[in-house]
Design an enzyme around this catalytic site. Structure first.
Site, PDB file in Angstrom:
ATOM      1  N   ILE A   7       0.858  -1.194   0.000  1.00  0.00           N
ATOM      2  CA  ILE A   7       0.000   0.000   0.000  1.00  0.00           C
ATOM      3  C   ILE A   7       0.885   1.232   0.000  1.00  0.00           C
ATOM      4  CG2 ILE A   7      -1.803   1.269   1.244  1.00  0.00           C
ATOM      5  CD1 ILE A   7      -2.544  -1.447   2.567  1.00  0.00           C
ATOM      6  N   GLY A   9       1.524   5.451   0.228  1.00  0.00           N
ATOM      7  CA  GLY A   9       0.946   6.611   0.904  1.00  0.00           C
ATOM      8  C   GLY A   9       0.244   6.250   2.196  1.00  0.00           C
ATOM      9  N   SER A  11       1.085   6.922   5.436  1.00  0.00           N
ATOM     10  CA  SER A  11       1.411   7.651   6.660  1.00  0.00           C
ATOM     11  C   SER A  11       0.182   8.173   7.380  1.00  0.00           C
ATOM     12  CB  SER A  11       2.353   8.825   6.354  1.00  0.00           C
ATOM     13  OG  SER A  11       1.719   9.771   5.519  1.00  0.00           O
ATOM     14  N   SER A  12      -0.924   8.337   6.657  1.00  0.00           N
ATOM     15  CA  SER A  12      -2.131   8.914   7.256  1.00  0.00           C
ATOM     16  C   SER A  12      -3.322   8.578   6.373  1.00  0.00           C
ATOM     17  CB  SER A  12      -1.985  10.435   7.401  1.00  0.00           C
ATOM     18  OG  SER A  12      -1.856  11.049   6.123  1.00  0.00           O
ATOM     19  N   ILE A  14      -6.486   7.496   4.237  1.00  0.00           N
ATOM     20  CA  ILE A  14      -6.990   6.248   3.663  1.00  0.00           C
ATOM     21  C   ILE A  14      -5.908   5.180   3.659  1.00  0.00           C
ATOM     22  CG2 ILE A  14      -7.913   5.173   1.578  1.00  0.00           C
ATOM     23  CD1 ILE A  14      -9.249   7.830   0.903  1.00  0.00           C
ATOM     24  N   SER A 139     -10.520   9.181  -7.223  1.00  0.00           N
ATOM     25  CA  SER A 139     -11.297  10.240  -6.586  1.00  0.00           C
ATOM     26  C   SER A 139     -12.553  10.426  -7.414  1.00  0.00           C
ATOM     27  CB  SER A 139     -10.493  11.546  -6.568  1.00  0.00           C
ATOM     28  OG  SER A 139     -11.301  12.656  -6.222  1.00  0.00           O
ATOM     29  N   TYR A 152      -5.184  18.573 -10.431  1.00  0.00           N
ATOM     30  CA  TYR A 152      -5.514  17.363  -9.674  1.00  0.00           C
ATOM     31  C   TYR A 152      -6.479  16.481 -10.453  1.00  0.00           C
ATOM     32  CZ  TYR A 152      -7.333  14.432  -5.887  1.00  0.00           C
ATOM     33  OH  TYR A 152      -7.715  13.362  -5.119  1.00  0.00           O
TER      34      TYR A 152
END
Length: 279
Positions: A7, A9, A11-12, A14, A139, A152
């Site tokens: 996985i 990303g 660190s925080s 999702i 997203s 984005y």
């Protein structure tokens, strides 16, 4: 033998929630971060859930192919196989192109799109071997373009197109591809965008009224945001389902929002909806 999921990303938000939930579901969760010194919250959450022994922190910088290759190689050496990849790492960016730079757009694309490509490419040989899962957190902004989110949304649109094109090809070699589409999530991702809103509004010139309206609307929407754990739940379902869907939304609101786009042949409904965000 426990299955292994990598996985990005984690660190925080999702990514952290998905790592802990995957471990709770019996997976070995390889939770990766660009900066492993930021893993304290992850380690604490894993310990509190009683799964610290199944959450393994490793360094991975999605925009550095050498870092990606080294991490994947280490996973194979340590655990023998890779059964799933969850592309979650990403960065937000708010602004409009006249007042930003092309480099701002390149940065958003580099992390949110090319980072996904880098990690997916490195993982695919191993996912073929295990007939595994390739899951990418995109997203609702990967389906519906949103005001002041041009870079984005462009990157997330690119990810959706990439994965939608890859899915039937990957299926021929036994790999299931899924995109998970959250709406508003109460996580550090919002903070990590790093906005100085008063300064942005002061510098917005002719765009100031639209930006003010957008900020007010978005602030209200995040007051009803999902928790990271709620947004991560469909990731675990995609990991464990016999036949995972290609496109999964994480809330009723996200489903309704995306349905507006997918049934809107001429764009009137979408632009009517998002146009209200800046008026």
């Amino acid at each position: 033998m426990a299955k292994t999921v990598l996985i990005t990303g984690a660190s925080s938000g999702i990514g952290l929630a998905a790592a802990v939930a995957a471990a709770e579901a019996g997976w070995i969760a390889v939770a990766t971060l660009r900066d492993t010194s930021r893993a304290d919250a992850l380690r604490k959450a894993a310990a509190e859930a009683g799964v610290a022994d199944r959450v393994h922190v490793k360094r991975l910088d999605v925009i550095d192919p050498e870092s990606v290759a080294a991490c994947v190689d280490e996973v194979i050496a340590e655990f023998g196989q890779l059964d799933a990849l969850v592309n979650n790492a990403g960065v937000g960016q708010v602004g409009t192109i006249e007042q930003g730079t092309v480099e701002d757009v390149r940065t958003a694309m580099e992390v949110n799109f090319f980072g996904v490509v880098n990690v997916s490419r490195a993982a695919l040989p191993h996912l073929r071997a295990s007939e595994g899962r390739l899951i990418t957190v995109t997203s609702v902004g990967g389906v519906v373009g949103q005001p002041f989110n041009e870079a984005y949304c462009a990157a997330k649109f690119a990810v959706e197109g990439f994965m939608e094109s890859l899915a039937p090809v990957a299926a021929t070699v036994g790999v299931d591809v899924t995109v998970v589409e959250p709406g508003a999530v109460a996580s550090e991702f919002v903070t990590n965008v790093g906005l100085d809103l008063p300064a942005m509004l002061a510098a917005a010139g002719p765009y100031a009224p639209a930006l003010q309206a957008y900020v007010e609307r978005t602030t209200k929407s995040f007051s009803n945001a999902q928790t990271p754990a709620q947004a991560a739940a469909p990731i675990i379902e995609a990991l464990t389902a016999e036949r995972p869907a290609f496109r999964v939304q994480t809330s009723d609101w996200a489903r309704q929002f995306i349905a507006t786009k997918l049934t809107d042949l001429d764009g009137t409904s979408v632009l009517g909806l998002t146009g209200d965000w800046v008026r």
